[in-house]
Motif scaffolding. Structure first.
Motif, PDB file in Angstrom:
ATOM      1  N   VAL A  90     -61.728  -5.056  29.972  1.00 45.50           N
ATOM      2  CA  VAL A  90     -62.413  -6.336  29.853  1.00 45.50           C
ATOM      3  C   VAL A  90     -63.434  -6.441  30.990  1.00 45.50           C
ATOM      4  O   VAL A  90     -63.077  -6.387  32.165  1.00 45.50           O
ATOM      5  CB  VAL A  90     -61.419  -7.514  29.910  1.00 45.50           C
ATOM      6  CG1 VAL A  90     -62.152  -8.848  29.824  1.00 45.50           C
ATOM      7  CG2 VAL A  90     -60.377  -7.391  28.808  1.00 45.50           C
ATOM      8  N   ILE A  91     -64.718  -6.552  30.633  1.00 46.78           N
ATOM      9  CA  ILE A  91     -65.800  -6.652  31.610  1.00 46.78           C
ATOM     10  C   ILE A  91     -66.162  -8.123  31.847  1.00 46.78           C
ATOM     11  O   ILE A  91     -66.395  -8.532  32.973  1.00 46.78           O
ATOM     12  CB  ILE A  91     -67.053  -5.880  31.131  1.00 46.78           C
ATOM     13  CG1 ILE A  91     -66.710  -4.412  30.903  1.00 46.78           C
ATOM     14  CG2 ILE A  91     -68.214  -6.035  32.109  1.00 46.78           C
ATOM     15  CD1 ILE A  91     -66.255  -3.678  32.130  1.00 46.78           C
ATOM     16  N   LYS A  92     -66.230  -8.914  30.786  1.00 45.90           N
ATOM     17  CA  LYS A  92     -66.499 -10.354  30.875  1.00 45.90           C
ATOM     18  C   LYS A  92     -65.500 -11.073  29.995  1.00 45.90           C
ATOM     19  O   LYS A  92     -65.161 -10.595  28.909  1.00 45.90           O
ATOM     20  CB  LYS A  92     -67.908 -10.688  30.380  1.00 45.90           C
ATOM     21  CG  LYS A  92     -69.019 -10.260  31.289  1.00 45.90           C
ATOM     22  CD  LYS A  92     -70.349 -10.737  30.730  1.00 45.90           C
ATOM     23  CE  LYS A  92     -71.511 -10.240  31.543  1.00 45.90           C
ATOM     24  NZ  LYS A  92     -72.799 -10.623  30.944  1.00 45.90           N
ATOM     25  N   SER A  93     -65.064 -12.231  30.466  1.00 44.34           N
ATOM     26  CA  SER A  93     -64.125 -13.028  29.694  1.00 44.34           C
ATOM     27  C   SER A  93     -64.406 -14.506  29.936  1.00 44.34           C
ATOM     28  O   SER A  93     -64.670 -14.901  31.072  1.00 44.34           O
ATOM     29  CB  SER A  93     -62.697 -12.697  30.120  1.00 44.34           C
ATOM     30  OG  SER A  93     -61.789 -13.579  29.511  1.00 44.34           O
ATOM     31  N   PRO A  94     -64.335 -15.318  28.884  1.00 47.32           N
ATOM     32  CA  PRO A  94     -64.565 -16.749  29.058  1.00 47.32           C
ATOM     33  C   PRO A  94     -63.384 -17.449  29.732  1.00 47.32           C
ATOM     34  O   PRO A  94     -63.466 -18.608  30.074  1.00 47.32           O
ATOM     35  CB  PRO A  94     -64.772 -17.251  27.633  1.00 47.32           C
ATOM     36  CG  PRO A  94     -64.023 -16.300  26.795  1.00 47.32           C
ATOM     37  CD  PRO A  94     -64.133 -14.963  27.497  1.00 47.32           C
ATOM     38  N   GLY A  95     -62.279 -16.748  29.912  1.00 48.75           N
ATOM     39  CA  GLY A  95     -61.127 -17.326  30.583  1.00 48.75           C
ATOM     40  C   GLY A  95     -60.087 -17.937  29.657  1.00 48.75           C
ATOM     41  O   GLY A  95     -59.006 -18.263  30.088  1.00 48.75           O
ATOM     42  N   GLY A  96     -60.411 -18.079  28.393  1.00 49.10           N
ATOM     43  CA  GLY A  96     -59.456 -18.659  27.447  1.00 49.10           C
ATOM     44  C   GLY A  96     -58.650 -17.587  26.741  1.00 49.10           C
ATOM     45  O   GLY A  96     -58.734 -16.398  27.048  1.00 49.10           O
ATOM     46  N   ASP A  97     -57.859 -18.019  25.793  1.00 49.17           N
ATOM     47  CA  ASP A  97     -57.062 -17.097  24.996  1.00 49.17           C
ATOM     48  C   ASP A  97     -57.923 -16.455  23.919  1.00 49.17           C
ATOM     49  O   ASP A  97     -58.789 -17.104  23.331  1.00 49.17           O
ATOM     50  CB  ASP A  97     -55.894 -17.818  24.335  1.00 49.17           C
ATOM     51  CG  ASP A  97     -54.811 -18.208  25.330  1.00 49.17           C
ATOM     52  OD1 ASP A  97     -54.801 -17.623  26.434  1.00 49.17           O
ATOM     53  OD2 ASP A  97     -54.000 -19.075  25.011  1.00 49.17           O
ATOM     54  N   ALA A  98     -57.675 -15.174  23.652  1.00 48.95           N
ATOM     55  CA  ALA A  98     -58.361 -14.446  22.594  1.00 48.95           C
ATOM     56  C   ALA A  98     -57.442 -13.338  22.098  1.00 48.95           C
ATOM     57  O   ALA A  98     -56.716 -12.736  22.884  1.00 48.95           O
ATOM     58  CB  ALA A  98     -59.675 -13.862  23.098  1.00 48.95           C
ATOM     59  N   ALA A  99     -57.494 -13.083  20.807  1.00 52.28           N
ATOM     60  CA  ALA A  99     -56.696 -12.005  20.213  1.00 52.28           C
ATOM     61  C   ALA A  99     -57.598 -10.795  20.010  1.00 52.28           C
ATOM     62  O   ALA A  99     -58.534 -10.842  19.215  1.00 52.28           O
ATOM     63  CB  ALA A  99     -56.113 -12.459  18.883  1.00 52.28           C
ATOM     64  N   VAL A 100     -57.342  -9.714  20.749  1.00 51.82           N
ATOM     65  CA  VAL A 100     -58.093  -8.475  20.599  1.00 51.82           C
ATOM     66  C   VAL A 100     -57.224  -7.532  19.776  1.00 51.82           C
ATOM     67  O   VAL A 100     -56.103  -7.201  20.174  1.00 51.82           O
ATOM     68  CB  VAL A 100     -58.432  -7.847  21.972  1.00 51.82           C
ATOM     69  CG1 VAL A 100     -59.233  -6.566  21.787  1.00 51.82           C
ATOM     70  CG2 VAL A 100     -59.193  -8.835  22.832  1.00 51.82           C
ATOM     71  N   THR A 101     -57.749  -7.124  18.612  1.00 49.90           N
ATOM     72  CA  THR A 101     -56.972  -6.277  17.706  1.00 49.90           C
ATOM     73  C   THR A 101     -57.669  -4.952  17.449  1.00 49.90           C
ATOM     74  O   THR A 101     -58.882  -4.849  17.555  1.00 49.90           O
ATOM     75  CB  THR A 101     -56.740  -6.981  16.351  1.00 49.90           C
ATOM     76  OG1 THR A 101     -58.003  -7.281  15.769  1.00 49.90           O
ATOM     77  CG2 THR A 101     -55.936  -8.261  16.523  1.00 49.90           C
TER      78      THR A 101
END
Length: 100
Positions: free
Chosen positions: A20-31
């Motif tokens: 993960v290089i950038k993240s908005p900080g919330g929850d996300a499902a990476v599949t």
């Protein structure tokens, strides 16, 4: 899953691995291949039907249009990777400035 910058996610269906290089900080499902990617994958599982597709290429950055999520492929694979159900797209390079 709450994504953190620097977090490594691994697929449970193939060898795909992303950082993960950038993240908005919330929850996300990476599949990948229809199954959620994890930090420590367990036993391999078969991919969901119809999820074989454009796998990721080593060293390329991927993003989802309209989000701040950016992933770096650290190990390629053959199954599609998606964030919250939207397949990631390879990030295009910034054009270099013209020199006159």
């Amino acid at each position: 899953m709450k994504l953190r910058v620097g977090q490594t996610l691994k697929s449970v269906v193939d060898a795909t691995s992303v950082v993960v290089i950038k993240s908005p900080g919330g929850d996300a499902a990476v599949t990948c291949g229809g199954h959620e990617m994890t930090e420590q994958p367990g036993e391999p599982v078969p991919a969901a039907d119809g999820d074989d597709g454009p796998g990721l290429m080593l060293g390329k950055r991927y993003t989802v249009e309209g989000t701040e999520i950016e992933l770096l492929c650290s190990h390629g694979g053959r199954y599609a990777v998606a964030v919250d159900g939207v397949v990631v797209e390879q990030k295009s390079a910034k054009p270099l400035p013209a020199s006159d």
